[in-house]
Design a protein around this motif. Structure first.
Motif, short mmCIF file in Angstrom:
data_model
loop_
_atom_site.label_atom_id
_atom_site.label_comp_id
_atom_site.label_asym_id
_atom_site.label_seq_id
_atom_site.Cartn_x
_atom_site.Cartn_y
_atom_site.Cartn_z
N GLN A 122 34.09 50.64 43.88
CA GLN A 122 32.71 50.48 44.37
C GLN A 122 32.54 51.17 45.73
OE1 GLN A 122 32.81 46.06 43.26
NE2 GLN A 122 30.65 46.41 43.63
N ALA A 162 32.32 54.86 45.12
CA ALA A 162 31.01 55.16 44.53
C ALA A 162 29.93 55.16 45.63
CB ALA A 162 30.67 54.16 43.44
N GLN A 215 28.03 55.48 39.77
CA GLN A 215 27.61 54.92 41.05
C GLN A 215 26.63 53.77 40.86
OE1 GLN A 215 27.00 59.15 42.68
NE2 GLN A 215 26.94 57.92 44.53
N ALA A 255 28.59 50.77 39.75
CA ALA A 255 29.33 50.24 40.89
C ALA A 255 28.39 49.45 41.81
CB ALA A 255 30.00 51.38 41.66
N HIS A 256 27.21 49.99 42.04
CA HIS A 256 26.23 49.31 42.88
C HIS A 256 25.84 47.95 42.30
CE1 HIS A 256 22.89 48.85 45.65
NE2 HIS A 256 22.05 48.71 44.66
N GLY A 260 27.87 46.14 40.69
CA GLY A 260 29.08 45.33 40.56
C GLY A 260 29.59 45.29 39.13
N LEU A 262 30.92 48.18 37.33
CA LEU A 262 31.73 49.33 36.92
C LEU A 262 32.99 48.80 36.24
CD1 LEU A 262 31.83 52.50 37.21
CD2 LEU A 262 33.36 52.09 39.13
#
Lengths: 179, 179, 179, 179
Positions: free
Chosen positions: A170, A173, C170, C173-174, C176, C178
């Protein structure tokens, strides 16, 4: 994630007492991802701690630790960075309190991707550029600087504890540098 | 900020015991700023609770409350929104765990802008669009929907408790709607 | 990334003229990642467009398009969502203008991970929960809803154009999420 | 906001041509708020440029400028900081591309809070800690370092151009330092 208030002479809790409390209350944490950046702010390397874990094995971790009573988030970050990276790391503490994510570690294995058998920890996660020399202390054996591709390799991801390879992904990213 | 685990039948702590613990450990909180938005996502109104405070006075507050042991941030948000705004508020829980800010409330008056005499609270702050009907419950007398300009007026700011007018200003700034 | 002002009757530029301008000036874009979320805000699926590309091949893309002169970011988002997902998608336009990242597409292949042969595009990237029915229009063949794990599978990543699998990673990941 | 590609010998556009283009296409900008921070990352001062404007009056501005064709956001930030603050400012370029907000300047006065008569500018906004000596160049008369309270005083806010006092307030809010 291997330290508590007790490690630093915090007189507020006896060890048994703290173990008891943190099985009943979520504990506020900071997680920091140390990075080396070029002069233009471009990510070059991320730093991972190699540590001998409580069970005797070796594992990799982010800089991490508890926020104490009456301590600001910023002070907690500085304290844990100094504890883990030494006094000459010259970290750039984030100017904004907005974390890039909040990581939730649960004590029940399998409940979530992030796991801490001792407690339910709620960690504010920050990127931490460091400009100085890092000399890991305490129970850390080394701090290894890895390229984003190295850090995301299967071998390194498997060495990371508590599911922190996800927090690291994260972070990369967020920096636009996830391979 | 006037509720604890105890208000909701959490069996983990006796009241005295929790009062004791939260004078020694920072307590993880969520703060939510309820908003009404137009069809294009544009902010129309912010919602503030009018509450009778412990000291008998009236004051305004954000939706706020503790994160319980083994509860996710998202569940805590939903629980406190339902407690404060009723079951028909139809909130849009944030899809990302990244808060717009982290608010640090200290028990020592004057130490910081944000103040909570009972505890050191670390609050993850989120914007919360609500689409349904809000029926404040518990000790809240009303939920008032104000324009950004009204919410930032001196009169309203003075009615807000714990310094939460600052958190509200940060929320409006984050939305690009600080007057 | 396959549409320009011209696709929508924008009278400001002749096609040749716009092709000329966008070889000399970076073009402001929005990228949107459509998502389905559960009642608690938890990510369930991400939506990817399957499109026949200019070269006749098939490829996957995010919702994407140019910001027009005198158009707000929010209006551009709504316009492109309606163009790509149809009028019944019921998108939740973001309440804050803060994007989760900024994606920079360069026309020179290999210069960066993100690539657009026609232009240098600077895209503000947003997560876009959609609650209604999506009926892809124009040159999109379908909108496929995938779990995070499916979306990050090698097969799907290879089908994504312009390097947008990175923007998608991304986004996850943002959130949470991923894998 | 008083410079264009042309100011720096960019051969791509003749002045007339660029004036023409930017009345038809939104122009991608960066805005940077220079700050001085203490060793713990705490905000101490914000820097505002005092400039003689095109109409002969004096006004205050943030560091600001256009992103050029084939230039990264990070390079554009560095270039404009060096242009405005001189080569010894030692800025910490943000490690993440996520801006704290996106500022939309419209050419029509009154349409929005942010205004630029020459163009529709879409500005990615960043906080920029600077550690070195700032020597404003070009048409800037001085760079003044102000406390948050001074920067938000009515007098200073009125001196700021293009509505940038709002962007400044958003920056302070993002830092948790809006008075």
């Amino acid at each position: 994630m291997s330290r508590t208030a007790l490690d630093y002479g915090d007189a507020w809790f006896e060890p048994d007492e703290f173990d008891e409390v943190r099985r009943r209350l979520p504990i506020a944490y900071v997680n920091a991802v140390p990075v080396r950046v070029g002069p233009d702010g471009q990510l070059e390397k991320v730093g991972l701690l190699l540590r001998s874990m409580d069970d005797g094995s070796l594992g990799r971790e982010l800089v991490s630790g508890r926020i104490r009573y009456h301590e600001t988030v910023r002070s907690a970050l500085l304290r844990h960075v100094e504890n883990d990276l030494g006094p000459m790391a010259l970290p750039q503490v984030p100017v904004s309190p907005q974390p890039f994510t909040v990581a939730e570690y649960f004590p029940t294995r399998g409940a979530t991707a992030l796991h801490d058998p001792r407690q339910h920890a709620i960690a504010l996660c920050y990127i931490l550029p460091v400009g100085g020399e890092c000399t890991p202390r305490q129970d850390a054996l080394s701090l290894d600087w890895l390229s984003p591709a190295e850090a995301m390799s299967d071998g390194i991801r498997e060495e990371m504890r508590h599911g922190q390879d996800r927090v690291l992904a994260q972070a990369l990213a967020h920096l636009g540098e996830l391979p």
